[in-house]
Design a protein around this motif. Sequence first.
Motif, PDB file in Angstrom:
ATOM      1  N   ASN A  74       0.822  -1.201   0.000  1.00 36.09           N
ATOM      2  CA  ASN A  74       0.000   0.000   0.000  1.00 36.09           C
ATOM      3  C   ASN A  74       0.862   1.260   0.000  1.00 36.09           C
ATOM      4  O   ASN A  74       0.649   2.183  -0.784  1.00 36.09           O
ATOM      5  N   VAL A  75       1.871   1.260   0.865  1.00 32.51           N
ATOM      6  CA  VAL A  75       2.789   2.399   0.928  1.00 32.51           C
ATOM      7  C   VAL A  75       3.437   2.608  -0.440  1.00 32.51           C
ATOM      8  O   VAL A  75       3.478   3.717  -0.981  1.00 32.51           O
TER       9      VAL A  75
ATOM     10  N   LYS B 288       3.965   5.441  -5.640  1.00 30.86           N
ATOM     11  CA  LYS B 288       4.078   5.255  -7.074  1.00 30.86           C
ATOM     12  C   LYS B 288       2.992   6.037  -7.822  1.00 30.86           C
ATOM     13  O   LYS B 288       3.240   6.630  -8.862  1.00 30.86           O
ATOM     14  N   ASN B 289       1.793   6.049  -7.268  1.00 32.05           N
ATOM     15  CA  ASN B 289       0.703   6.743  -7.943  1.00 32.05           C
ATOM     16  C   ASN B 289       0.817   8.245  -7.824  1.00 32.05           C
ATOM     17  O   ASN B 289       0.417   8.981  -8.722  1.00 32.05           O
ATOM     18  N   ASN B 290       1.370   8.723  -6.715  1.00 30.71           N
ATOM     19  CA  ASN B 290       1.385  10.159  -6.495  1.00 30.71           C
ATOM     20  C   ASN B 290       2.687  10.821  -6.912  1.00 30.71           C
ATOM     21  O   ASN B 290       2.723  12.024  -7.111  1.00 30.71           O
ATOM     22  N   CYS B 291       3.761  10.050  -7.032  1.00 28.69           N
ATOM     23  CA  CYS B 291       5.030  10.650  -7.442  1.00 28.69           C
ATOM     24  C   CYS B 291       5.561   9.862  -8.625  1.00 28.69           C
ATOM     25  O   CYS B 291       6.730   9.473  -8.640  1.00 28.69           O
ATOM     26  N   SER B 292       4.713   9.590  -9.592  1.00 26.46           N
ATOM     27  CA  SER B 292       5.119   8.673 -10.655  1.00 26.46           C
ATOM     28  C   SER B 292       6.380   9.163 -11.373  1.00 26.46           C
ATOM     29  O   SER B 292       7.181   8.367 -11.849  1.00 26.46           O
ATOM     30  N   PHE B 293       6.550  10.481 -11.402  1.00 31.47           N
ATOM     31  CA  PHE B 293       7.722  11.025 -12.068  1.00 31.47           C
ATOM     32  C   PHE B 293       9.021  10.448 -11.498  1.00 31.47           C
ATOM     33  O   PHE B 293       9.936  10.094 -12.224  1.00 31.47           O
TER      34      PHE B 293
END
Lengths: 295, 146
Positions: free
Chosen positions: B66-67, B72-77
């Motif tokens: 989950n972490v 990954k979803n919020n800082c994909s860059f």
Amino acid sequence: MGKSGSGKTSMRSIIFANYIARDTRRLGATIDVEHSHVRFLGNLVLNLWDCGGQEAFMENYIASQRNHIFRDVEVMIYVFDVESREFDKDMHYYQSCLEAILQNSKDAKIFCLIHKMDLVQEEQRELIFKEREIELKQRSLPLEITCFKTSIWDETLYMAWSSIIYSLIPNVRMLENSLQNFCSICEADEVVLFERATFLVISHSTKKPHHDIHRFEKISNIIKQFKLSCSKSQTLFQSMEVKNSNFTAFIDVLTPNTYIMVIMSDPTIQSAATAININVARKHFEKIEKMASFR
Amino acid sequence: MLKPKIISEILNQVLSSSINTALLFSQEGSLLSYATNKCNNIGSPILVSLRDPSEPSKMIAAISSNVWSVYKNNCSFWFEQNQDDYLNMIFLDCEEGKVIISQAGKLLIALVGNNETEIGLLKMKMNTLVKYFNNSLQYVGDSSDN
Ligand SMILES: Nc1nc2c(ncn2[C@@H]2O[C@H](COP(=O)(O)OP(=O)(O)OP(=O)(O)O)[C@@H](O)[C@H]2O)c(=O)[nH]1
Ligand SMILES: [Mg+2]
């Protein structure tokens, strides 16, 4: 083939048309020949000819329709009613059919089912079966035959038909090797491959012996009933995982034409790992299945 | 394919007196294989009293995945692999221990150490595991592309 009332249409309906045993009581006698075909493992198509067994029809098959009926036969399944009182007449027709096979399709495989065994007392079944088997084998010479005792009321029907189907599958050795490998890589006790529509066993790999030799047919039977219940409530059966303190069983779609069952008894192996392995194996088994179609 | 026993043996090799759990799990958080010290005392007493010995590891897998996915979803860059300096590990400094999470193939690995563990050691061990699993697990992963 087989005498009228011996149970040919009943077994066909149970294995290939999702009947339950009780429903077969409503079946009428088959008039002439009923043709049906079942798609099996990709492009393998089984053409089933259910030949009505009343004497007038039998005479016809043996005489005027001889070429039509007995040409290009891959398998002949002859069904004997174990309770029949006309043993000599049954034999007469059986041997006439064999003769016609020998002339028209000499490489055909021949299976004899001693059927309705449920009507015989349990203790006597083996004895009566052995007697009939010896007699039939001897009367079939020079042709080799395989005998089974069957009943629509238990798993023996599935066992017999699984063996019949097995004898028809091309590159079955390759399929078996793959299954063996799969079984040892995922450290399973046992892996079983079922045909999707009929739930007949195609092949299995067993690393840890099990005492019940009829377990596959019982499972076929149970899952098929379960599938029927699912479809009655308008859902499709896809997969299941059954777990108790001794083992976990996974049943899942493997290829468009097969289901796989994996039995794991090692509690340290996680379910998700087995699920991933089944997933990875899919591609490989699909390839084999495609190859089976070019025969 | 996954050979659960062998994977667990490999995970077992990174354990030490201060690193008590190593696990492999899917991005969805299902535990695939794990190794843990016999006298495992991670987390609260509740975890230890559970009957299924894999239960604590299952929880760690669920939380870690989950972490990982939140980052990954919020800082994909920062996760893009064609950058020279992309993000490939997450450290969690918890009240009762330290956790490190990383990706190998399409799967995730986590190591759990106690408060005495040095982060550098966790990182080195993780790098070794990732290198090994990257080679052997490249075909294994989520259901979408099989
Ligand atoms: N007790 C018992 N009855 C069976 C079994 N199999 C079939 N029957 C019954 O036998 C009867 C006749 O079955 P059918 O399948 O119609 O027979 P058939 O061989 O197709 O007969 P024809 O079409 O006339 O050649 C039905 O009432 C079935 O329920 C069996 O294994 N045990
Ligand atoms: Mg009939």
